[in-house]
Scaffold this active site. Sequence first.
Site, PDB file in Angstrom:
ATOM      1  N   ARG A 277       4.769  21.594  41.505  1.00 59.77           N
ATOM      2  CA  ARG A 277       3.989  22.059  40.361  1.00 59.77           C
ATOM      3  C   ARG A 277       3.335  20.909  39.608  1.00 59.77           C
ATOM      4  NH1 ARG A 277       3.249  27.407  41.340  1.00 59.77           N
ATOM      5  NH2 ARG A 277       5.223  28.373  41.951  1.00 59.77           N
TER       6      ARG A 277
ATOM      7  N   HIS B 144       5.023  20.329  53.103  1.00 62.74           N
ATOM      8  CA  HIS B 144       4.233  21.329  52.392  1.00 62.74           C
ATOM      9  C   HIS B 144       3.525  20.670  51.223  1.00 62.74           C
ATOM     10  CE1 HIS B 144       2.978  25.072  50.589  1.00 62.74           C
ATOM     11  NE2 HIS B 144       3.682  25.814  51.437  1.00 62.74           N
TER      12      HIS B 144
ATOM     13  N   TYR C 268       1.695  23.250  45.238  1.00 66.03           N
ATOM     14  CA  TYR C 268       0.963  24.474  44.919  1.00 66.03           C
ATOM     15  C   TYR C 268      -0.237  24.216  44.009  1.00 66.03           C
ATOM     16  CZ  TYR C 268       5.145  26.912  46.629  1.00 66.03           C
ATOM     17  OH  TYR C 268       6.179  27.372  47.396  1.00 66.03           O
TER      18      TYR C 268
ATOM     19  N   HIS D 131      -1.802  25.697  51.384  1.00 67.38           N
ATOM     20  CA  HIS D 131      -2.464  26.964  51.094  1.00 67.38           C
ATOM     21  C   HIS D 131      -3.967  26.696  51.005  1.00 67.38           C
ATOM     22  CE1 HIS D 131       1.372  28.746  49.003  1.00 67.38           C
ATOM     23  NE2 HIS D 131       1.571  28.409  50.266  1.00 67.38           N
TER      24      HIS D 131
ATOM     25  N   GLU E 187      -2.201  27.800  56.030  1.00 64.33           N
ATOM     26  CA  GLU E 187      -1.188  28.860  55.967  1.00 64.33           C
ATOM     27  C   GLU E 187      -1.862  30.226  55.819  1.00 64.33           C
ATOM     28  OE1 GLU E 187       2.675  30.192  53.278  1.00 64.33           O
ATOM     29  OE2 GLU E 187       2.077  28.083  53.367  1.00 64.33           O
TER      30      GLU E 187
ATOM     31  N   ASP F   5       2.914  32.911  58.051  1.00 66.76           N
ATOM     32  CA  ASP F   5       3.985  33.325  57.150  1.00 66.76           C
ATOM     33  C   ASP F   5       4.198  34.823  57.322  1.00 66.76           C
ATOM     34  OD1 ASP F   5       5.147  34.434  54.620  1.00 66.76           O
ATOM     35  OD2 ASP F   5       5.149  32.329  54.034  1.00 66.76           O
TER      36      ASP F   5
ATOM     37  N   HIS G 208       3.584  36.905  54.193  1.00 65.83           N
ATOM     38  CA  HIS G 208       2.167  36.913  53.831  1.00 65.83           C
ATOM     39  C   HIS G 208       1.336  37.815  54.754  1.00 65.83           C
ATOM     40  CE1 HIS G 208       2.420  32.689  51.737  1.00 65.83           C
ATOM     41  NE2 HIS G 208       3.195  33.600  51.173  1.00 65.83           N
TER      42      HIS G 208
ATOM     43  N   HIS H  70       6.582  30.435  58.983  1.00 62.25           N
ATOM     44  CA  HIS H  70       7.401  30.642  57.787  1.00 62.25           C
ATOM     45  C   HIS H  70       8.040  32.010  57.951  1.00 62.25           C
ATOM     46  CE1 HIS H  70       5.062  27.769  54.893  1.00 62.25           C
ATOM     47  NE2 HIS H  70       5.975  27.133  55.614  1.00 62.25           N
TER      48      HIS H  70
ATOM     49  N   ASP I 246       2.752  38.900  47.844  1.00 56.52           N
ATOM     50  CA  ASP I 246       3.397  37.613  48.113  1.00 56.52           C
ATOM     51  C   ASP I 246       4.705  37.451  47.350  1.00 56.52           C
ATOM     52  OD1 ASP I 246       4.065  35.088  48.888  1.00 56.52           O
ATOM     53  OD2 ASP I 246       2.418  34.068  47.872  1.00 56.52           O
TER      54      ASP I 246
ATOM     55  N   HIS J  34       8.585  36.930  48.459  1.00 60.18           N
ATOM     56  CA  HIS J  34       9.500  36.725  49.572  1.00 60.18           C
ATOM     57  C   HIS J  34      10.859  37.376  49.294  1.00 60.18           C
ATOM     58  CE1 HIS J  34       7.259  32.857  51.067  1.00 60.18           C
ATOM     59  NE2 HIS J  34       6.438  33.838  50.740  1.00 60.18           N
TER      60      HIS J  34
ATOM     61  N   GLU K 291      11.789  30.399  53.843  1.00 61.99           N
ATOM     62  CA  GLU K 291      11.399  30.185  52.446  1.00 61.99           C
ATOM     63  C   GLU K 291      11.901  31.356  51.598  1.00 61.99           C
ATOM     64  OE1 GLU K 291       7.181  27.842  52.489  1.00 61.99           O
ATOM     65  OE2 GLU K 291       7.108  30.000  52.808  1.00 61.99           O
TER      66      GLU K 291
END
Length: 277
Positions: free
Chosen positions: A37, A67, A70, A107, A142, A176, A179, A211, A224, A226, A256
Site C-alpha cells: 500500500r 507481486h 497495489y 494488476h 494478472e 487468478d 478473479h 493464483h 473480487d 477471495h 492468496e
Amino acid sequence: MFTIGCHLSASDGFLAMGQTALSIGANTFQFFTRNPRGSRAKAIDEQDVASFLALAKENDFGTLLAHAPYTINPCSKDERTREFARMTLSDDLQRMEYLPGNLYNFHPGSHTGQGIEVGITQIADTLNEILRPEQRTTVLLETMAGKGSEVGSRFEELREILNRVELSDHMGVCLDTCHVSDAGYDIVGNLDGVLAEFDRIVGLDRLKAIHINDSMNPLGAHKDRHEKIGQGFLGTEAFERIINHPALRHLPFLLETPNELSGYAAEIALLKDLRSE
C-alpha cells in the site's frame, strides 16, 4: 512436481520466507516487492538472497512469484500516477535480477474513466518503456475480476496488451481463479471450455502461474473477494480439477486466501491430497 505455495511477508527476508514455506509444506511462495500500500522498498541483502538460493536449491523449490504493490496504476488518467507506476515497475525489475528466472506479477490497472482502449494503450506503453532485452524475469499480467474500470477481466484485453508489447517474449499471464470466476468465466462448470477460450485468444503458452483462490461471490459478480479453498462458490471439486488439469498441473499454484500460516498449511495439505500422481 506439484509446485504449491502461498503469499508470505518479505519483511524478514528471503531466507526466512523460504524457511517458513518449508514449515507449512510449500515449495514456492509469493511476496510483495515492497509495501503493498506504499512505495518504499527494503534494500536487497545479497547475503540473504544467496542463503535463500542455496536453501531453494537444496529443497527443490519451484518458480517464485513476486507481486507488484497495489498502489501502481499504469493507466490512470493522472500522469503522476502513471509515472509512479513506471518508476516502481522499473525498479522492481532491476531488483528481481537478484532472483533470475522467476516471475513478476502486476494488476494491469484501472482506466479511471478514460476507456478500455486508452487503458490498454497506456499499459502497453509503460511496458515498452520498462522492459529490457537482457532481463531474466518474466512479467505477468494478472486476470482481473472486472470491478469498476479495471482492465484485464477479459482475455481479449490481455491479448491486446501483449500484442502491443515489443519485447513480448518477456511477458505472460497469471490466472487468478477467484478473479476469472468473478469476471464471468465458468471454471466450475466448464473448465475445459474456459481454457480452450484462453488458448484461442491469449495462448496457453503465455500462462505462467495460477493464483488459486475460492470466491465469496457467484459467477460473474465482478466483486473480487477471495475465500478459503472449498468455502466459497467455486468449491473443492473444482480445485481438484484445476490442479490436475493437463494444461495447468505443471504451473506454480499460489494461495492468496484469507488465512494465517496454519490455515495455509491446511490448504496446502488439502490440495496435495487432491493432487493425482
